[in-house]
Design a protein around this motif. Sequence first.
Motif, PDB file in Angstrom:
ATOM      1  N   ARG A  58       0.848  -1.217   0.000  1.00  0.00           N
ATOM      2  CA  ARG A  58       0.000   0.000   0.000  1.00  0.00           C
ATOM      3  C   ARG A  58       0.864   1.239   0.000  1.00  0.00           C
TER       4      ARG A  58
ATOM      5  N   PHE B 271       1.115   4.417   2.092  1.00  0.00           N
ATOM      6  CA  PHE B 271       0.590   4.965   3.347  1.00  0.00           C
ATOM      7  C   PHE B 271       0.872   6.458   3.424  1.00  0.00           C
TER       8      PHE B 271
ATOM      9  N   THR C   8      -9.052   3.719   3.707  1.00  0.00           N
ATOM     10  CA  THR C   8      -8.335   2.641   3.019  1.00  0.00           C
ATOM     11  C   THR C   8      -8.535   2.800   1.518  1.00  0.00           C
TER      12      THR C   8
ATOM     13  N   HIS D 206       0.884   9.099   6.312  1.00  0.00           N
ATOM     14  CA  HIS D 206       0.772   9.353   7.753  1.00  0.00           C
ATOM     15  C   HIS D 206       0.487  10.838   7.965  1.00  0.00           C
TER      16      HIS D 206
ATOM     17  N   MET E 249     -12.509   4.835  12.983  1.00  0.00           N
ATOM     18  CA  MET E 249     -12.049   3.620  13.665  1.00  0.00           C
ATOM     19  C   MET E 249     -13.161   3.008  14.513  1.00  0.00           C
TER      20      MET E 249
ATOM     21  N   TYR F 291      -4.413   5.661  -1.629  1.00  0.00           N
ATOM     22  CA  TYR F 291      -3.616   5.725  -0.390  1.00  0.00           C
ATOM     23  C   TYR F 291      -4.409   5.151   0.778  1.00  0.00           C
ATOM     24  N   ASN F 292      -3.680   4.612   1.754  1.00  0.00           N
ATOM     25  CA  ASN F 292      -4.256   4.410   3.078  1.00  0.00           C
ATOM     26  C   ASN F 292      -3.831   5.602   3.910  1.00  0.00           C
TER      27      ASN F 292
ATOM     28  N   THR G 254      -3.714   0.755  15.337  1.00  0.00           N
ATOM     29  CA  THR G 254      -4.094   0.855  13.936  1.00  0.00           C
ATOM     30  C   THR G 254      -5.167   1.938  13.836  1.00  0.00           C
ATOM     31  N   ASP G 255      -4.765   3.116  13.436  1.00  0.00           N
ATOM     32  CA  ASP G 255      -5.752   4.199  13.348  1.00  0.00           C
ATOM     33  C   ASP G 255      -5.875   4.666  11.889  1.00  0.00           C
ATOM     34  N   THR G 256      -6.590   3.842  11.141  1.00  0.00           N
ATOM     35  CA  THR G 256      -6.757   4.083   9.708  1.00  0.00           C
ATOM     36  C   THR G 256      -7.956   4.998   9.470  1.00  0.00           C
TER      37      THR G 256
ATOM     38  N   VAL H 284      -3.422   7.213   7.369  1.00  0.00           N
ATOM     39  CA  VAL H 284      -3.316   6.665   8.722  1.00  0.00           C
ATOM     40  C   VAL H 284      -2.771   7.716   9.681  1.00  0.00           C
TER      41      VAL H 284
END
Length: 409
Positions: A294, A296, A345, A298, A310, A331-332, A340-342, A334
């Motif tokens: 993926r 990501f 997704t 941030h 979440m 993108y994910n 795991t604070d997505t 996060v």
Amino acid sequence: MQLTDQNSYTIQGIDPIQLINQYGSPLYVYDGGTIRRKVSELQHAFAGINMKIKYACKANTNLSILRLMREIGVELDVVSPGELEMGKIAGYTGTQITFTPSGVPFEEVRSAVESGAVVNVDSLPLLEWFGQTYGNTKPCLIRIKPNVAAGGNVKIMTAHADSKFGISVLLLDQILEVVKKYDIKIIGLHQHTGSDIKDAEPFLQVADIIFETAKHFPDLEIIDLGGGFKVSYLPGDTITDMDLLGTKISERFKVFCEEYGRELQLWFEPGKFLVSESGFLLVKTTVVKEDPARNFVHVDSGLNHLIRPMMYGSYHHILNLSNPAGAVKPYNVVGYICETDTFATDRELPEVKPGDILAFLNAGAYGLTMSSNYNARLRPAEILIDNGQATLVRRRETLEDLLLTQMDL
Ligand code: LLP
């Protein structure tokens, strides 16, 4: 938030990136114009009847928003002594505040009554206590659980048979017995079905149950049908058709009032509908990680600032304010919390680079009010834009704020 011809976003003509430059990141920004518009939409939909809006301030308790609501004729629904106090600071008095507790210590109910608020009694033991304590001297409402499930997400349903909220309509005989025993003055019946309810049908279904129940209470002045109107999360999302709902509920309400023999007031207590779309959480991209699985992105925020994705799997639309016209990539998105604070997704966003400012939409309701200091992180500042003017309405938290309640310093 508007995209201008110059390919940049603005809120009431103000550049959100400038706000980040001035006040830092992350930042909650609210558009007061949107709140005013949503209030008018609701008032317009119910213009034919005697309707009152009681803002469910658990959605957003910023004092400036509470003041704005008061100025435009919206009253308040609170669930705790803290919210009640904030309401008073914002200038609300007496019966402008409804206290809708959920299994709270009775002392909280006592102080709400003493402050002049109207109480929504939510259990038979509380009704019994209320009767013993006040007899017929203090009017109250009763929160009925109609045993109706509505909305798509069971976590935010509040009126189905298994829900903890209110007194089941199946216990009507017991309710009436306690009311009679203490001669309690019941001036209103209340119900709240849940959140994110799109269709008119469940609102009509619960309204009918409450209207039917109301026939057993001769002194009513109010029917309170709660909140829960669905707002738009995805572009092109279907939302509660407020004009249709207004027409249908108003028709039934008028018939009910005729049968009841008196014109009552209809109350609604929306949270999301009034403030969700007004709010944006602006964050800064810290790291873009191109992982084999993926990409990501941030950001300098996480479940500590906006927990809805979440907690409920909620969709929050994301804009890349720094690169609105960039080539789109998945993108994910996060957070920076060690969990795991997505936020999202496989979200298609215009190419994101470190330092880019992203905006989460629909962050005006249950955003900052559900935030925490997890990982010893600080809460963002809040800005209210109203009449073309941006005002800092909550300063950013500091480490001192965080340490204030610790005893071993
Ligand atoms: N009235 C009562 C008694 C409530 O419990 C609530 C919300 C409302 C009114 C306002 O509901 P709204 O119009 O905002 O849907 N944190 C969740 C929503 C939980 C709502 C709790 N009660 C979320 O972020 O989706």
